[in-house]
Design a protein around this motif. Structure first.
Motif: not given
Length: 187
Positions: A13-23, A39-48
């Motif tokens: 999910t969007q929140d899970e993706a952002i959390n994993l990316f930030k980790k 930028l991390a949030e934008i990159a996480a969204k791009e990874c879909k």
């Protein structure tokens, strides 16, 4: 490679993706600049939500400053003289994505005294155009057919890194975010 069993991997999910990316990026990288969390949030969204993409890009982003800047510094170190280096570093005074006309930039270089070795303005401007060509060949900035110059954000960040404490206190360029003011500090 033969697989014995196929497992379907669901996208996060969007929140899970952002959390994993930030980790994967890490707290120190996230806190190193105020723009990085966004930028991390934008990159996480791009990874879909694709976990492999999130982990790979997050890890790459985590080591960017430590690994990318020293590699890019080779281009800077390969510049032939101090005038080229000073003219390159001066571009750090401009905000990200700022576009400047090459003649305006050359006039600023002349005003800063980077091209003082010439007897007249015409010779100084010719040297300024030569410097622009050298910096383009070194891939330290981009220009278009309208004689507009723009530095890639990573190259600007490297220039700021070079003018930071990394290089000591000599010939530092001080940049106030949001303005086009700069001053040389000579020690």
């Amino acid at each position: 490679m033969d697989a014995q069993k196929s497992i379907k991997v669901e996208c996060l999910t969007q929140d899970e993706a952002i959390n994993l990316f930030k980790k994967k990026v890490g707290e120190s990288t996230l806190c190193s600049h105020p723009d990085i969390p966004k930028l991390a949030e934008i990159a996480a969204k791009e990874c879909k939500g694709l976990p492999l993409a999130l982990i790979t890009i997050g890890r790459a982003m985590a080591g960017m400053g430590d690994h990318v800047f020293p590699v890019l510094k080779f281009s800077y170190d390969s510049l032939q003289n101090g005038t080229l280096r000073s003219c390159f570093l001066y571009l750090a005074v401009f905000q990200e994505d700022y576009v400047i006309i090459d003649n305006d930039l050359i006039n600023l270089w002349i005003g800063e005294g980077f091209l003082d070795e010439f007897d007249n303005l015409h010779e100084a401007r010719n040297q300024g155009h030569n410097i622009i060509e050298h910096l383009k060949v070194a891939c330290l900035f981009e220009s278009d057919e309208d004689n507009q110059i723009k530095k890639h954000d990573v190259i600007r960040d490297m220039a700021l890194w070079l003018t930071s404490d990394y290089c000591g206190n000599k010939n530092k360029v001080v940049v106030e975010d949001g303005t086009l003011e700069a001053q040389q500090i000579l020690k």
